[in-house]
Write an enzyme that holds these catalytic residues in place. Structure first.
Site, PDB file in Angstrom:
ATOM      1  N   ASP A 104     144.243 -45.422  34.265  1.00  0.00           N
ATOM      2  CA  ASP A 104     144.085 -45.921  32.895  1.00  0.00           C
ATOM      3  C   ASP A 104     143.838 -47.426  32.928  1.00  0.00           C
ATOM      4  O   ASP A 104     144.674 -48.198  33.412  1.00  0.00           O
ATOM      5  CB  ASP A 104     145.331 -45.604  32.087  1.00  0.00           C
ATOM      6  CG  ASP A 104     145.070 -45.595  30.587  1.00  0.00           C
ATOM      7  OD1 ASP A 104     144.474 -46.572  30.087  1.00  0.00           O
ATOM      8  OD2 ASP A 104     145.448 -44.616  29.921  1.00  0.00           O
TER       9      ASP A 104
ATOM     10  N   SER B 279     142.130 -45.267  24.677  1.00  0.00           N
ATOM     11  CA  SER B 279     142.486 -44.199  25.610  1.00  0.00           C
ATOM     12  C   SER B 279     142.340 -42.812  24.990  1.00  0.00           C
ATOM     13  O   SER B 279     141.974 -41.857  25.685  1.00  0.00           O
ATOM     14  CB  SER B 279     143.918 -44.399  26.111  1.00  0.00           C
ATOM     15  OG  SER B 279     144.010 -45.542  26.929  1.00  0.00           O
TER      16      SER B 279
ATOM     17  N   HIS C 298     151.748 -39.307  25.401  1.00  0.00           N
ATOM     18  CA  HIS C 298     150.917 -40.490  25.203  1.00  0.00           C
ATOM     19  C   HIS C 298     149.446 -40.089  25.155  1.00  0.00           C
ATOM     20  O   HIS C 298     149.082 -38.958  25.473  1.00  0.00           O
ATOM     21  CB  HIS C 298     151.186 -41.506  26.313  1.00  0.00           C
ATOM     22  CG  HIS C 298     150.902 -42.920  25.930  1.00  0.00           C
ATOM     23  ND1 HIS C 298     150.032 -43.711  26.655  1.00  0.00           N
ATOM     24  CD2 HIS C 298     151.350 -43.682  24.912  1.00  0.00           C
ATOM     25  CE1 HIS C 298     149.981 -44.918  26.101  1.00  0.00           C
ATOM     26  NE2 HIS C 298     150.772 -44.918  25.038  1.00  0.00           N
TER      27      HIS C 298
ATOM     28  N   THR D 276     146.457 -40.421  26.727  1.00  0.00           N
ATOM     29  CA  THR D 276     145.628 -39.775  27.745  1.00  0.00           C
ATOM     30  C   THR D 276     146.082 -38.359  28.063  1.00  0.00           C
ATOM     31  O   THR D 276     145.288 -37.415  27.968  1.00  0.00           O
ATOM     32  CB  THR D 276     145.564 -40.642  29.010  1.00  0.00           C
ATOM     33  OG1 THR D 276     144.985 -41.914  28.676  1.00  0.00           O
ATOM     34  CG2 THR D 276     144.719 -39.975  30.086  1.00  0.00           C
TER      35      THR D 276
ATOM     36  N   PHE E 139     161.150 -38.053  33.450  1.00  0.00           N
ATOM     37  CA  PHE E 139     161.988 -38.975  34.210  1.00  0.00           C
ATOM     38  C   PHE E 139     162.409 -40.229  33.442  1.00  0.00           C
ATOM     39  O   PHE E 139     163.126 -41.053  33.988  1.00  0.00           O
ATOM     40  CB  PHE E 139     161.260 -39.359  35.497  1.00  0.00           C
ATOM     41  CG  PHE E 139     160.858 -38.156  36.309  1.00  0.00           C
ATOM     42  CD1 PHE E 139     161.812 -37.432  37.011  1.00  0.00           C
ATOM     43  CD2 PHE E 139     159.545 -37.714  36.315  1.00  0.00           C
ATOM     44  CE1 PHE E 139     161.452 -36.308  37.738  1.00  0.00           C
ATOM     45  CE2 PHE E 139     159.177 -36.585  37.034  1.00  0.00           C
ATOM     46  CZ  PHE E 139     160.128 -35.886  37.753  1.00  0.00           C
TER      47      PHE E 139
ATOM     48  N   HIS F 259     138.652 -46.665  30.684  1.00  0.00           N
ATOM     49  CA  HIS F 259     138.068 -47.898  30.158  1.00  0.00           C
ATOM     50  C   HIS F 259     138.462 -49.028  31.086  1.00  0.00           C
ATOM     51  O   HIS F 259     139.218 -48.830  32.042  1.00  0.00           O
ATOM     52  CB  HIS F 259     138.564 -48.181  28.732  1.00  0.00           C
ATOM     53  CG  HIS F 259     140.059 -48.215  28.631  1.00  0.00           C
ATOM     54  ND1 HIS F 259     140.825 -49.271  29.089  1.00  0.00           N
ATOM     55  CD2 HIS F 259     140.953 -47.296  28.152  1.00  0.00           C
ATOM     56  CE1 HIS F 259     142.103 -49.019  28.893  1.00  0.00           C
ATOM     57  NE2 HIS F 259     142.215 -47.819  28.328  1.00  0.00           N
TER      58      HIS F 259
ATOM     59  N   HIS G 283     141.277 -53.983  25.666  1.00  0.00           N
ATOM     60  CA  HIS G 283     140.397 -53.257  26.574  1.00  0.00           C
ATOM     61  C   HIS G 283     139.076 -54.012  26.703  1.00  0.00           C
ATOM     62  O   HIS G 283     138.754 -54.875  25.885  1.00  0.00           O
ATOM     63  CB  HIS G 283     140.111 -51.856  26.040  1.00  0.00           C
ATOM     64  CG  HIS G 283     141.317 -50.974  26.000  1.00  0.00           C
ATOM     65  ND1 HIS G 283     141.332 -49.736  25.396  1.00  0.00           N
ATOM     66  CD2 HIS G 283     142.566 -51.147  26.496  1.00  0.00           C
ATOM     67  CE1 HIS G 283     142.526 -49.182  25.518  1.00  0.00           C
ATOM     68  NE2 HIS G 283     143.302 -50.028  26.179  1.00  0.00           N
TER      69      HIS G 283
END
Length: 545
Positions: free
Chosen positions: A77, A127, A188, A190, A303, A394, A475
């Site tokens: 990412d 993303s 999230h 992605t 985790f 990206h 980005h």
């Protein structure tokens, strides 16, 4: 021998006078002449180029046109070209070399192409839209997940009929085992594009959806992990808080509770969809390490409450977290038991987060952690039947600039005397971000940018300078690279729209493009001709005898 590294430690800046300004280039020359670069004369470069050319010629004769039984898709990412280059140099320098000549594992892959990362409505993509392109095969509007261009941000009604499925879902329908591992929350942007259809990447739990939009029938991403993502066999990452309720205590942080307001425990719901005796749920390193892939068909590992730690900080987690390489290895060992093959997606999410912080050291460290995962995947798979792809969604605005001498520490300082203020500066900088706020504050306080003379710019917490002050670095919109190895990797060959990648995956694995399957299952013409010749010879010999 005096090395550049030694000199930069003794003289952390070249702004302290003529003597120091002369010593650094002299040290570099000594390093280049006396070190590993001394033999790089004309013969060295000619021999290297000839070997590369021969490899290319050999490749044309040995294109892998097999069916991809398995696919392992790595997404760094925010891993733009400057990040790859800087990580390559850092890796080499960590090994005691100049660094620039280093090759990352995916740079050994035979096929390389470029991906255009803009979204339907934005010149520089996010993303969510990029993941939708990478995984679902269509470009989307900014911040959309698993929706085509009919989906509009925050508008539930616009998502009706606009859903598009990822190749992970298609692989499951084709009878393959599937899974993903990420260092972010599993809800999230992605990873969510692998299973969710949402007009906002921010709708990670039910409390994130405006009441009026929820009334129209939209469900949150966490809920869709069980509604759609229960078909996956491996899910590894962070994000417990998005999957548990406000009345549920976190096992690692007893003073913390979940974020869901509907009282649902998505973790338990996901596990209930699986065979109890072959399914494991783990939330710490010891439990993860104890999972036996031979005895496990489904694994859910969460985790952290939020994102997993940066690689540089992972050892500080008292409960312990697996590395991205360890998650990759465990996932492959579980999934590869399926005789029909498997699909695995691995995201190195925190490269992006470090860049947003203007913190190059952590971004590069996480990039090298992903390389370890790629190395592990290559060890555990066979290129004859496994397509491995490494790419980014990206880029970021980090640049590699000035004219530093060969072997200059990639996180270090440089001063060629050309800066009008006479102060040293870092090789890596950002166009915008927190570093811009730091420089703005410095200008306001002392009338100039930071003087980095006695600053450890290689420290893990250092934030590089930036031009435009922003709380979060942004980005960047340039193309990113695609690296591929295995069946049909040669289909990556030029400059592609980002959504093209999903179509190559689907074609290589015969998910919805069937021509390749038919050609691969049919006897080859060359084989038939050879068979015909042998039969003819046999019959001729029999006749004359």
């Amino acid at each position: 021998m005096i090395t550049l590294l030694a000199v930069t430690r003794i003289f952390p800046t070249t702004s302290m006078g003529l003597t120091t300004r002369l010593l650094v280039p002299v040290a570099c020359v000594l390093f280049l002449v006396g070190g590993r670069v001394q033999s790089q004369d004309a013969k060295f470069w000619n021999d290297q180029a000839k070997q590369t050319l021969q490899n290319a010629l050999n490749r044309e004769r040995t294109l892998n046109k097999n069916v991809a039984k398995n696919v392992v898709f790595f997404l760094g990412d925010g891993m733009g070209m400057s990040t790859v280059t800087a990580a390559r140099i850092m890796k080499g320098q960590n090994m005691g070399n100049p660094g620039e000549e280093t090759v990352l594992k995916w740079e050994e892959f035979p096929s390389v192409a470029l991906s255009k990362t803009y979204s339907v409505d934005k010149q520089v993509g996010s993303s969510g839209s990029s993941a939708t392109a990478c995984f679902c095969g269509v470009k989307a509007n900014d911040n959309m997940l698993g929706l085509d261009s009919r989906g509009r941000y925050g508008d539930c009604a616009s998502s009706i009929g606009a859903a598009v499925d990822s190749f992970l879902i298609l692989a499951h329908r084709a009878g393959k085992s599937t899974g993903f591992a990420t260092t972010s929350r599993v809800t999230h942007a992605t990873p969510a594009a692998l299973y969710a259809h949402a007009p906002s990447r921010d709708w990670e739990n039910d409390g994130d959806i405006p009441t009026e939009e929820a009334a129209k029938g939209c469900t949150d991403i966490g809920a869709q992990l069980v509604e759609n993502g229960h078909v996956f066999d491996v899910v590894l990452g962070g994000g417990r808080r998005e999957l548990t309720g406000t009345n549920q205590t976190d096992p690692e942080y007893p003073d913390e509770v979940g974020h869901r307001t509907d009282g649902r425990n998505i973790i338990e719901e996901w596990l209930s969809k699986k065979a109890a005796n072959r399914t494991k749920y783990v939330w710490n390193l010891d439990a993860f390490s104890s999972v036996d892939p031979a005895e496990t068909d489904a694994l859910l590992g969460l985790f952290e409450r939020g994102h997993m730690h940066f690689e540089a900080d992972r050892a500080d987690d008292e409960a312990g977290e697996p590395s991205i390489a360890e998650m990759t290895a465990k996932a492959i060992k579980i999934l590869q038991k399926d005789p029909d093959g498997y699909f695995l997606v691995v995201e190195a999410a925190r490269i992006d987060h470090a860049h947003h912080d203007g913190n190059a050291a952590r971004a590069l460290t996480d990039t090298l952690a992903m390389e370890e995962a790629v190395i592990k995947a290559m060890e555990l798979t066979n290129e004859k039947d496994t397509l491995v792809i490494v790419t980014a969604d990206h880029s970021h605005t980090m640049t590699i600039g000035a004219y530093p001498l060969r072997g200059t520490p990639i996180l270090g300082l440089y001063n060629d005397g050309e800066g009008s203020d006479g102060m040293p500066y870092t090789t890596l900088n950002y166009a915008d971000g927190p570093g811009g706020e730091i420089e703005r504050d410095s200008y306001n306080a002392v009338g100039s940018r930071r003087n980095l003379t006695n600053v450890n710019t290689g420290g893990i917490d250092f934030k590089q300078s930036a031009i435009v002050p922003r709380e979060d670095e942004s980005h960047a919109g340039e193309d990113v690279a695609i690296y591929a190895n295995g069946p049909m990797a040669h289909l990556f060959h030029g400059v592609h729209e980002q959504n093209y990648m999903a179509h190559v995956v689907r074609y290589a694995a015969c998910l919805d493009y069937k021509e390749h399957c038919q050609m691969s299952s049919a006897p080859s013409r060359d084989g038939f001709n050879l068979w015909l010749i042998l039969v003819t010879v046999f019959l001729s010999v029999r006749f004359w005898i």
